[in-house]
Design a protein around this motif. Sequence first.
Motif, PDB file in Angstrom:
ATOM      1  N   GLN A 298       3.319  -9.225 -17.381  1.00  0.00           N
ATOM      2  CA  GLN A 298       3.686  -7.846 -17.075  1.00  0.00           C
ATOM      3  C   GLN A 298       2.459  -7.027 -16.668  1.00  0.00           C
ATOM      4  O   GLN A 298       2.540  -6.169 -15.782  1.00  0.00           O
ATOM      5  N   ALA A 299       1.334  -7.289 -17.294  1.00  0.00           N
ATOM      6  CA  ALA A 299       0.105  -6.559 -16.969  1.00  0.00           C
ATOM      7  C   ALA A 299      -0.323  -6.840 -15.532  1.00  0.00           C
ATOM      8  O   ALA A 299      -0.751  -5.931 -14.798  1.00  0.00           O
ATOM      9  N   GLY A 300      -0.222  -8.106 -15.124  1.00  0.00           N
ATOM     10  CA  GLY A 300      -0.577  -8.461 -13.751  1.00  0.00           C
ATOM     11  C   GLY A 300       0.372  -7.825 -12.742  1.00  0.00           C
ATOM     12  O   GLY A 300      -0.041  -7.376 -11.672  1.00  0.00           O
ATOM     13  N   LEU A 301       1.666  -7.783 -13.092  1.00  0.00           N
ATOM     14  CA  LEU A 301       2.654  -7.170 -12.206  1.00  0.00           C
ATOM     15  C   LEU A 301       2.389  -5.676 -12.061  1.00  0.00           C
ATOM     16  O   LEU A 301       2.543  -5.118 -10.963  1.00  0.00           O
ATOM     17  N   LEU A 302       1.992  -5.034 -13.160  1.00  0.00           N
ATOM     18  CA  LEU A 302       1.696  -3.600 -13.111  1.00  0.00           C
ATOM     19  C   LEU A 302       0.562  -3.330 -12.122  1.00  0.00           C
ATOM     20  O   LEU A 302       0.605  -2.342 -11.376  1.00  0.00           O
ATOM     21  N   ARG A 303      -0.423  -4.207 -12.071  1.00  0.00           N
ATOM     22  CA  ARG A 303      -1.544  -4.048 -11.134  1.00  0.00           C
ATOM     23  C   ARG A 303      -1.057  -4.152  -9.691  1.00  0.00           C
ATOM     24  O   ARG A 303      -1.532  -3.422  -8.813  1.00  0.00           O
ATOM     25  N   VAL A 304      -0.091  -5.052  -9.465  1.00  0.00           N
ATOM     26  CA  VAL A 304       0.493  -5.187  -8.121  1.00  0.00           C
ATOM     27  C   VAL A 304       1.168  -3.882  -7.712  1.00  0.00           C
ATOM     28  O   VAL A 304       1.015  -3.400  -6.578  1.00  0.00           O
ATOM     29  N   LEU A 305       1.935  -3.296  -8.643  1.00  0.00           N
ATOM     30  CA  LEU A 305       2.670  -2.071  -8.349  1.00  0.00           C
ATOM     31  C   LEU A 305       1.748  -0.871  -8.171  1.00  0.00           C
ATOM     32  O   LEU A 305       2.031   0.037  -7.380  1.00  0.00           O
ATOM     33  N   GLN A 306       0.645  -0.844  -8.910  1.00  0.00           N
ATOM     34  CA  GLN A 306      -0.258   0.313  -8.863  1.00  0.00           C
ATOM     35  C   GLN A 306      -1.211   0.265  -7.670  1.00  0.00           C
ATOM     36  O   GLN A 306      -1.449   1.280  -7.012  1.00  0.00           O
ATOM     37  N   LYS A 307      -1.745  -0.931  -7.376  1.00  0.00           N
ATOM     38  CA  LYS A 307      -2.825  -1.018  -6.380  1.00  0.00           C
ATOM     39  C   LYS A 307      -2.531  -1.963  -5.212  1.00  0.00           C
ATOM     40  O   LYS A 307      -3.391  -2.153  -4.356  1.00  0.00           O
ATOM     41  N   ASN A 308      -1.344  -2.566  -5.215  1.00  0.00           N
ATOM     42  CA  ASN A 308      -0.984  -3.501  -4.142  1.00  0.00           C
ATOM     43  C   ASN A 308      -2.019  -4.623  -3.993  1.00  0.00           C
ATOM     44  O   ASN A 308      -2.388  -5.009  -2.876  1.00  0.00           O
ATOM     45  N   GLU A 309      -2.487  -5.139  -5.131  1.00  0.00           N
ATOM     46  CA  GLU A 309      -3.461  -6.210  -5.088  1.00  0.00           C
ATOM     47  C   GLU A 309      -3.114  -7.298  -6.091  1.00  0.00           C
ATOM     48  O   GLU A 309      -2.479  -7.052  -7.113  1.00  0.00           O
ATOM     49  N   ILE A 310      -3.499  -8.505  -5.755  1.00  0.00           N
ATOM     50  CA  ILE A 310      -3.277  -9.649  -6.642  1.00  0.00           C
ATOM     51  C   ILE A 310      -4.599 -10.392  -6.822  1.00  0.00           C
ATOM     52  O   ILE A 310      -5.504 -10.302  -5.987  1.00  0.00           O
ATOM     53  N   LYS A 311      -4.684 -11.106  -7.935  1.00  0.00           N
ATOM     54  CA  LYS A 311      -5.859 -11.932  -8.189  1.00  0.00           C
ATOM     55  C   LYS A 311      -5.370 -13.315  -8.592  1.00  0.00           C
ATOM     56  O   LYS A 311      -4.900 -13.528  -9.713  1.00  0.00           O
ATOM     57  N   PRO A 312      -5.425 -14.309  -7.687  1.00  0.00           N
ATOM     58  CA  PRO A 312      -4.975 -15.662  -8.015  1.00  0.00           C
ATOM     59  C   PRO A 312      -5.754 -16.228  -9.192  1.00  0.00           C
ATOM     60  O   PRO A 312      -6.912 -15.854  -9.439  1.00  0.00           O
ATOM     61  N   LEU A 313      -5.114 -17.127  -9.933  1.00  0.00           N
ATOM     62  CA  LEU A 313      -5.782 -17.769 -11.066  1.00  0.00           C
ATOM     63  C   LEU A 313      -7.028 -18.502 -10.566  1.00  0.00           C
ATOM     64  O   LEU A 313      -6.980 -19.257  -9.598  1.00  0.00           O
ATOM     65  N   GLY A 314      -8.142 -18.254 -11.238  1.00  0.00           N
ATOM     66  CA  GLY A 314      -9.387 -18.917 -10.861  1.00  0.00           C
ATOM     67  C   GLY A 314     -10.153 -18.204  -9.772  1.00  0.00           C
ATOM     68  O   GLY A 314     -11.269 -18.616  -9.437  1.00  0.00           O
ATOM     69  N   ALA A 315      -9.609 -17.132  -9.190  1.00  0.00           N
ATOM     70  CA  ALA A 315     -10.298 -16.414  -8.116  1.00  0.00           C
ATOM     71  C   ALA A 315     -11.217 -15.346  -8.700  1.00  0.00           C
ATOM     72  O   ALA A 315     -11.017 -14.876  -9.821  1.00  0.00           O
ATOM     73  N   THR A 316     -12.246 -14.977  -7.944  1.00  0.00           N
ATOM     74  CA  THR A 316     -13.176 -13.936  -8.386  1.00  0.00           C
ATOM     75  C   THR A 316     -12.954 -12.623  -7.658  1.00  0.00           C
ATOM     76  O   THR A 316     -13.484 -11.594  -8.052  1.00  0.00           O
ATOM     77  N   GLN A 317     -12.151 -12.655  -6.589  1.00  0.00           N
ATOM     78  CA  GLN A 317     -11.894 -11.453  -5.818  1.00  0.00           C
ATOM     79  C   GLN A 317     -10.393 -11.242  -5.663  1.00  0.00           C
ATOM     80  O   GLN A 317      -9.611 -12.208  -5.681  1.00  0.00           O
ATOM     81  N   VAL A 318     -10.028  -9.981  -5.498  1.00  0.00           N
ATOM     82  CA  VAL A 318      -8.605  -9.657  -5.343  1.00  0.00           C
ATOM     83  C   VAL A 318      -8.205  -9.754  -3.859  1.00  0.00           C
ATOM     84  O   VAL A 318      -9.063  -9.718  -2.970  1.00  0.00           O
ATOM     85  N   ARG A 319      -6.912  -9.858  -3.643  1.00  0.00           N
ATOM     86  CA  ARG A 319      -6.355  -9.841  -2.288  1.00  0.00           C
ATOM     87  C   ARG A 319      -5.313  -8.723  -2.207  1.00  0.00           C
ATOM     88  O   ARG A 319      -4.554  -8.510  -3.146  1.00  0.00           O
ATOM     89  N   TYR A 320      -5.309  -8.037  -1.089  1.00  0.00           N
ATOM     90  CA  TYR A 320      -4.384  -6.915  -0.929  1.00  0.00           C
ATOM     91  C   TYR A 320      -3.116  -7.378  -0.215  1.00  0.00           C
ATOM     92  O   TYR A 320      -3.176  -8.159   0.765  1.00  0.00           O
ATOM     93  N   ILE A 321      -1.995  -6.919  -0.710  1.00  0.00           N
ATOM     94  CA  ILE A 321      -0.697  -7.309  -0.155  1.00  0.00           C
ATOM     95  C   ILE A 321       0.164  -6.066   0.054  1.00  0.00           C
ATOM     96  O   ILE A 321      -0.119  -4.997  -0.479  1.00  0.00           O
TER      97      ILE A 321
END
Length: 525
Positions: A298-321
């Motif tokens: 749920q915390a990860g989903l909230l970040r998607v809704l707030q900032k339109n960004e995701i962070k894949p498992l093992g990644a060091t940088q976010v991606r915007y969607i």
Amino acid sequence: MNNEKDKLSQENYELFRELDPDLLQKKFLNALLKIQNVRRGSIWIKRGRTYVCVEAAGIDSENIVGVTLDAGSPSIVGWVIENGKMTIAQAGSDRRHNREVEAHFAIKSSQILCFPLFIDGQVFGAVQIIDTNPDSIHLNLDSSYLSHFQNLLEICSIALGNALCYAREQKKNRRLSSVLSRVEKENTIIGQSKAFHKSMDLVKSYADTDFNVLITGESGTGKELVAERLHTGSARADYPFLVQNCSAIPETLLESELFGYKKGAFTGATRDRAGLFEAADGGTVFLDEIGDMPMGTQAGLLRVLQKNEIKPLGATQVRYINIRIIAATNKDLAGMIQENRFRQDLYYRLSVLPIHLPPLRERREDIPLLVRHFLNVEGRKTNISEKKISPEAIHHLVAYTWPGNIRELENLIRYLMVTTQNEIIKPDDLPERILKINPDGVKESTAPRNTDPQTNETQYLRDISIMTWPDLEKAYVMALMEKFNWNITWAAKASGINRSTFASRMRKLDIHRGTGESPDSTTMG
């Protein structure tokens, strides 16, 4: 002459053996050319204010098929079609001849024999038999021969007219089949109740926006169908619509499915993999059973809704969607928030536009519509003849509480399509759980009953003997309307009279469902 008559009869027989419209058209023209011993001809059909060549034979035939002549321009076929008469024309001198059609032909027409084509007494086209010999010596214009020739033409024009009508109907059927197939794929949403229309009005208005939507309702009420309708009605319709059931997989796997992962993020991650959110970029993600999503996810989903960004498992940088989230649940999220099992901030982000889908028991007037729809759909899917359902069986279905909602009804119809031996589904064909509910929607009483039929009959006769005829009729109509959930069509059918007469009697007896509600506003069948 007898040999020529036999020749005409033989051609007549051969033509009527052909059933394919296109081949019949071609054989029809070639047979006429063969009989008249010429090498050019054409068939024209009237379409609105034009005449279109649909078939041609002979030299330069490929240059005339598809040619369209305007009704305002001179042409021999136009004259024949409008006057409904046969004509013989000299191409070089007849003013009716449209020379532009043959302007680029190497060989020109010299003499033209043209007959109208009839069906049901109406001219629908014309056929031209053309002599291209400069001396015009091939056409047999003997009056006796032409009389037999015209008889053949009249018979064949009927066959050709019917074939063309058949081809048009086939085209209509193909279009209808295509529409029906598309409708099946679109999973049509069916309903006529106020509760249904209220929900669908919200769906229509929500589709025009890009805000997140939270769909609530019991299992089987059609939440995924509504989510898909929201997507197809939005500006994102040309982009992906991806679905994830949050209760179907473990927490760790759900997170990787939604956000993706990098190579080496965990044991077995042998390559980079895009998650559902990234794959749906530009489109819509439908998260079903959102109430079962673990708190960590749920915390990860909230970040998607707030900032339109995701962070894949093992990644060091976010991606915007850029995605729209539609969530659904059959749980009480407000209660879960109080129990610290669902994030309050996530709830408010998801439920910007809420839709509640009523259970089937709260939209009973939709049940007959849904039954007929599923009978039709399942009949086409299984190639089983579509079955009908009796009013008595419908009444039991309307009275049932449907804990599984529309999904349960759909599965029941599939069951009945296979297990019902007769063409009409009757109460005896229904499962026991449905028959346990009496017509008033309550479980059958287990209290002892008076089993003496004579006593019951005497009591019944005593009750109705004190009633006036209008009272008796009114009681009968009221009983029917309540039995069939105020569906006039089903009630009229059960009474044995037509619908308009039944509705008229309701008005005269002043029967209506509620104060200020007239018979015409009751449920339509």
